[in-house]
Design an enzyme around this catalytic site. Structure first.
Site, PDB file in Angstrom:
ATOM      1  N   TYR A  51      34.992 -60.195  -6.275  1.00 38.81           N
ATOM      2  CA  TYR A  51      35.086 -60.485  -4.971  1.00 38.81           C
ATOM      3  C   TYR A  51      36.291 -59.256  -4.593  1.00 38.81           C
ATOM      4  O   TYR A  51      35.723 -58.603  -3.551  1.00 38.81           O
ATOM      5  CB  TYR A  51      35.841 -61.760  -4.502  1.00 38.81           C
ATOM      6  CG  TYR A  51      36.293 -62.138  -3.149  1.00 38.81           C
ATOM      7  CD1 TYR A  51      35.158 -62.226  -2.070  1.00 38.81           C
ATOM      8  CD2 TYR A  51      37.528 -62.016  -2.844  1.00 38.81           C
ATOM      9  CE1 TYR A  51      35.775 -62.252  -0.829  1.00 38.81           C
ATOM     10  CE2 TYR A  51      38.076 -62.219  -1.559  1.00 38.81           C
ATOM     11  CZ  TYR A  51      36.961 -62.321  -0.566  1.00 38.81           C
ATOM     12  OH  TYR A  51      37.427 -62.466   0.771  1.00 38.81           O
ATOM     13  N   SER A  59      40.081 -57.851   2.862  1.00 43.21           N
ATOM     14  CA  SER A  59      40.835 -58.660   2.433  1.00 43.21           C
ATOM     15  C   SER A  59      42.041 -57.960   1.794  1.00 43.21           C
ATOM     16  O   SER A  59      41.978 -57.183   1.056  1.00 43.21           O
ATOM     17  CB  SER A  59      39.885 -59.554   1.204  1.00 43.21           C
ATOM     18  OG  SER A  59      41.203 -60.737   0.409  1.00 43.21           O
TER      19      SER A  59
HETATM   20  N1  LIG Z   1      39.613 -66.926   4.502  1.00 42.35           N
HETATM   21  C1  LIG Z   1      40.632 -66.199   3.928  1.00 42.35           C
HETATM   22  O1  LIG Z   1      41.521 -66.417   3.375  1.00 42.35           O
HETATM   23  C2  LIG Z   1      40.081 -64.682   3.839  1.00 42.35           C
HETATM   24  C3  LIG Z   1      40.895 -63.859   3.440  1.00 42.35           C
HETATM   25  C4  LIG Z   1      40.679 -62.519   3.273  1.00 42.35           C
HETATM   26  C5  LIG Z   1      39.117 -62.152   3.837  1.00 42.35           C
HETATM   27  N2  LIG Z   1      38.451 -63.163   4.124  1.00 42.35           N
HETATM   28  C6  LIG Z   1      37.347 -62.551   4.719  1.00 42.35           C
HETATM   29  O2  LIG Z   1      37.130 -63.040   6.006  1.00 42.35           O
HETATM   30  C7  LIG Z   1      35.571 -63.195   6.180  1.00 42.35           C
HETATM   31  C8  LIG Z   1      35.153 -64.595   6.748  1.00 42.35           C
HETATM   32  O3  LIG Z   1      35.720 -65.440   5.916  1.00 42.35           O
HETATM   33  P1  LIG Z   1      35.880 -67.138   6.016  1.00 42.35           P
HETATM   34  O4  LIG Z   1      37.090 -67.342   5.118  1.00 42.35           O
HETATM   35  O5  LIG Z   1      35.919 -67.308   7.354  1.00 42.35           O
HETATM   36  O6  LIG Z   1      34.455 -67.701   5.303  1.00 42.35           O
HETATM   37  P2  LIG Z   1      33.692 -68.701   5.619  1.00 42.35           P
HETATM   38  O7  LIG Z   1      34.627 -70.058   6.530  1.00 42.35           O
HETATM   39  O8  LIG Z   1      33.080 -69.348   4.240  1.00 42.35           O
HETATM   40  O9  LIG Z   1      32.392 -68.633   6.429  1.00 42.35           O
HETATM   41  C9  LIG Z   1      31.685 -67.504   5.997  1.00 42.35           C
HETATM   42  C10 LIG Z   1      30.709 -67.147   7.221  1.00 42.35           C
HETATM   43  O10 LIG Z   1      29.723 -66.190   6.310  1.00 42.35           O
HETATM   44  C11 LIG Z   1      28.466 -66.484   6.323  1.00 42.35           C
HETATM   45  N3  LIG Z   1      27.723 -66.195   5.188  1.00 42.35           N
HETATM   46  C12 LIG Z   1      28.348 -66.096   3.885  1.00 42.35           C
HETATM   47  N4  LIG Z   1      27.368 -65.632   2.998  1.00 42.35           N
HETATM   48  C13 LIG Z   1      26.118 -65.358   3.808  1.00 42.35           C
HETATM   49  C14 LIG Z   1      25.002 -65.000   3.358  1.00 42.35           C
HETATM   50  N5  LIG Z   1      24.439 -64.757   2.056  1.00 42.35           N
HETATM   51  N6  LIG Z   1      24.092 -64.759   4.286  1.00 42.35           N
HETATM   52  C15 LIG Z   1      24.375 -64.966   5.859  1.00 42.35           C
HETATM   53  N7  LIG Z   1      25.604 -65.372   6.023  1.00 42.35           N
HETATM   54  C16 LIG Z   1      26.440 -65.673   4.956  1.00 42.35           C
HETATM   55  C17 LIG Z   1      28.406 -67.836   6.594  1.00 42.35           C
HETATM   56  O11 LIG Z   1      27.425 -68.364   7.269  1.00 42.35           O
HETATM   57  P3  LIG Z   1      26.906 -70.151   6.863  1.00 42.35           P
HETATM   58  O12 LIG Z   1      27.869 -71.040   7.882  1.00 42.35           O
HETATM   59  O13 LIG Z   1      25.361 -70.161   7.466  1.00 42.35           O
HETATM   60  O14 LIG Z   1      27.081 -70.545   5.601  1.00 42.35           O
HETATM   61  C18 LIG Z   1      29.748 -68.332   7.324  1.00 42.35           C
HETATM   62  O15 LIG Z   1      29.397 -68.104   8.827  1.00 42.35           O
HETATM   63  C19 LIG Z   1      35.167 -62.738   4.770  1.00 42.35           C
HETATM   64  O16 LIG Z   1      34.529 -61.420   4.858  1.00 42.35           O
HETATM   65  C20 LIG Z   1      36.081 -63.119   3.816  1.00 42.35           C
HETATM   66  O17 LIG Z   1      35.726 -62.271   2.678  1.00 42.35           O
HETATM   67  C21 LIG Z   1      38.761 -64.486   4.428  1.00 42.35           C
END
Ligand SMILES: NC(=O)c1ccc[n+]([C@@H]2O[C@H](COP(=O)([O-])OP(=O)(O)OC[C@H]3O[C@@H](n4cnc5c(N)ncnc54)[C@H](OP(=O)(O)O)[C@@H]3O)[C@@H](O)[C@H]2O)c1
Length: 252
Positions: free
Chosen positions: A156, A144
């Site tokens: 985080y 991130s």
């Molecule tokens: N969105 C942003 O702006 C952003 C920015 C920088 C980095 N990121 C990074 O990008 C990645 C994806 O983020 P996102 O925004 O797509 O998040 P999201 O929409 O909240 O999706 C999270 C995913 O991770 C799974 N997950 C979360 N906790 C888990 C656990 N304890 N065990 C198993 N599965 C788990 C969830 O499964 P379920 O569907 O079953 O809950 C879901 O598939 C992450 O590493 C995040 O830190 C995101």
């Protein structure tokens, strides 16, 4: 781009958001994708169905990460899904943000939970995946931008900093096997993790901080992960790629 045809991929957290976009793009390139999820079976099945509708191959696999036995559960399912095939691509994407884990409010339990999911799980998932991975494989960790800009969600940010360090050292260790390890560092991207972005004022604020004038979309990230997984990226390892549309480049 030389695609992923005939290769296998595990994408953690592929039921929603960025992970789903990664899974869809790798499947479109011809990979057989294991769509891992934690609890949202409906969302994982929808991802698999979308991939199959587009002619791709995918398999949904549940394993809650950050709990005892998580890696054993994941790999029991993964080995069944692969049915003897090696693993070519690992994308460590699953993570969560605890908006309450600020310097004032974080508790030791909240700290442990976030590190267990965002750092311990990718470490031990990778350790096990390496037994199944072909030489010349690909590992991509999703970090991130909070590793370089300040945020109140301090735990985080710390977990993502740890992931950056993990990737760099791992790339050095795995070089002799021809396995590349890179980090993709998204900016502010419209997913469930950032549901506050659904407020039009928040979207406008983020657009104003971003050179390309909008928040990121999951596919903006998925496409870069697919590139790093491809043969075209064979000479890139140990790098962190910021994928953020020019976030915080400076005032307009
Ligand atoms: N969105 C942003 O702006 C952003 C920015 C920088 C980095 N990121 C990074 O990008 C990645 C994806 O983020 P996102 O925004 O797509 O998040 P999201 O929409 O909240 O999706 C999270 C995913 O991770 C799974 N997950 C979360 N906790 C888990 C656990 N304890 N065990 C198993 N599965 C788990 C969830 O499964 P379920 O569907 O079953 O809950 C879901 O598939 C992450 O590493 C995040 O830190 C995101």
């Amino acid at each position: 781009m030389t695609g992923a045809s005939g290769r296998t991929a595990l994408v953690t957290g592929a039921s929603r958001g960025i992970g789903r976009a990664v899974a869809e793009r790798l499947a479109a390139e011809g990979a057989y994708v294991v769509v891992h999820y934690g609890s949202r079976k409906d969302a994982a099945e929808e991802t698999v169905a979308a991939i199959r509708r587009s002619g791709g191959q995918a398999f949904a696999l549940r394993a809650e990460l950050g709990v005892d036995g998580d890696v054993d559960t994941l790999f029991a399912g993964l080995e069944e899904a692969l049915a003897g095939r090696p693993l070519d691509i690992l994308v460590n994407n699953a993570a969560f943000i605890d908006y309450g884990a600020t310097i004032d409010a974080v508790t030791p339990d909240a700290y442990e939970r976030q590190f267990a999911t965002n750092v311990r799980a990718p470490l031990f998932v990778t350790q096990r995946a390496l037994r199944l991975m072909t030489d010349g494989g690909r590992i991509i960790n999703i970090s991130s931008g909070v590793t370089w800009f300040a945020t109140p969600e301090i735990v985080y940010a710390m977990t993502k900093g740890a992931l950056n360090v993990f990737s760099r050292s791992l790339a050095r260790t795995l070089g002799p096997r021809g396995i590349t390890v890179n980090t993709v560092s998204p900016g502010i991207t419209g997913t469930d993790m950032n549901d506050w972005l659904r407020d039009p004022d928040a979207t406008r604020r983020v657009a104003g901080m971003t050179a390309l004038g909008r928040p990121g979309e999951p596919a903006d990230i998925g496409d870069v992960v697919a590139f790093l997984a491809s043969d075209d990226a064979r000479w890139i390892t140990g790098q962190t790629i910021e994928v953020n549309g020019g976030l915080y480049l400076g005032p307009q």
